[in-house]
Design a protein around this motif. Structure first.
Motif, PDB file in Angstrom:
ATOM      1  N   VAL A  64      16.586   7.670  49.062  1.00  0.00           N
ATOM      2  CA  VAL A  64      15.709   6.629  48.521  1.00  0.00           C
ATOM      3  C   VAL A  64      14.989   5.817  49.594  1.00  0.00           C
ATOM      4  O   VAL A  64      13.912   5.281  49.340  1.00  0.00           O
ATOM      5  CB  VAL A  64      16.456   5.669  47.565  1.00  0.00           C
ATOM      6  CG1 VAL A  64      17.056   6.431  46.412  1.00  0.00           C
ATOM      7  CG2 VAL A  64      17.490   4.834  48.266  1.00  0.00           C
TER       8      VAL A  64
ATOM      9  N   LYS B 216      11.300   6.424  50.159  1.00  0.00           N
ATOM     10  CA  LYS B 216      10.509   6.072  48.974  1.00  0.00           C
ATOM     11  C   LYS B 216      10.321   4.564  48.841  1.00  0.00           C
ATOM     12  O   LYS B 216       9.367   4.106  48.234  1.00  0.00           O
ATOM     13  CB  LYS B 216      11.161   6.656  47.727  1.00  0.00           C
ATOM     14  CG  LYS B 216      11.172   8.177  47.775  1.00  0.00           C
ATOM     15  CD  LYS B 216      11.950   8.790  46.660  1.00  0.00           C
ATOM     16  CE  LYS B 216      11.952  10.316  46.836  1.00  0.00           C
ATOM     17  NZ  LYS B 216      12.805  11.000  45.905  1.00  0.00           N
TER      18      LYS B 216
ATOM     19  N   LEU C   5      15.716   5.796  40.745  1.00  0.00           N
ATOM     20  CA  LEU C   5      16.316   6.537  41.857  1.00  0.00           C
ATOM     21  C   LEU C   5      17.766   6.190  42.131  1.00  0.00           C
ATOM     22  O   LEU C   5      18.499   7.003  42.686  1.00  0.00           O
ATOM     23  CB  LEU C   5      15.513   6.299  43.139  1.00  0.00           C
ATOM     24  CG  LEU C   5      14.087   6.806  43.145  1.00  0.00           C
ATOM     25  CD1 LEU C   5      13.410   6.431  44.455  1.00  0.00           C
ATOM     26  CD2 LEU C   5      14.042   8.312  42.934  1.00  0.00           C
TER      27      LEU C   5
END
Length: 127
Positions: free
Chosen positions: A27, A30, A14
């Motif tokens: 990000v 996540k 990412l």
């Protein structure tokens, strides 16, 4: 160790590209499941700080703004205490600087080696 490897693999996937506020916003959700509600961090020789994931990313993530990660590679991990809750994770960043428009700045490519001292709480969350 599985969640550490999962998180670092996710970081490699990412966070390749230009590191900026947009990447941070993308990000963070996540990564949130890997972290405890309150964490402690230190960037380089700076002071230790405490807060949540958002505070940490705001505190040291901005140090990376303007960098474009071409690749991030985990180069190894080591247990650094007998509890199995504290690890040293080594990584390599192939990166370069970008200008205000996001274009690569010529002759700024570099290979940077870094490490993270990552500690887990009793629930397996990074703290």
């Amino acid at each position: 160790m599985t969640s550490l490897k999962e998180m670092m693999d996710l970081q490699s996937q990412l966070m390749t590209g230009t590191f900026n506020e947009e990447m941070t916003a993308e990000v963070m959700p996540k990564f949130a499941g890997f972290f405890a509600g309150e964490i402690t961090w230190k960037f380089g020789q700076g002071d230790e700080a405490k807060g949540d994931l958002g505070a940490m990313m705001g505190g040291f993530g901005s140090q990376w703004y303007g960098m474009k990660n071409q690749s991030i590679t985990g180069t190894g991990a080591a247990v650094i205490d007998g509890t199995g809750k504290s690890f040293m994770w080594m990584h390599q960043f192939n990166a370069n600087l970008t200008d205000a428009t996001g274009a690569d700045v010529p002759d700024t490519a570099a290979v940077m080696h870094g490490w993270s001292n990552i500690k887990f709480d009793d629930e397996g969350k990074i703290n």
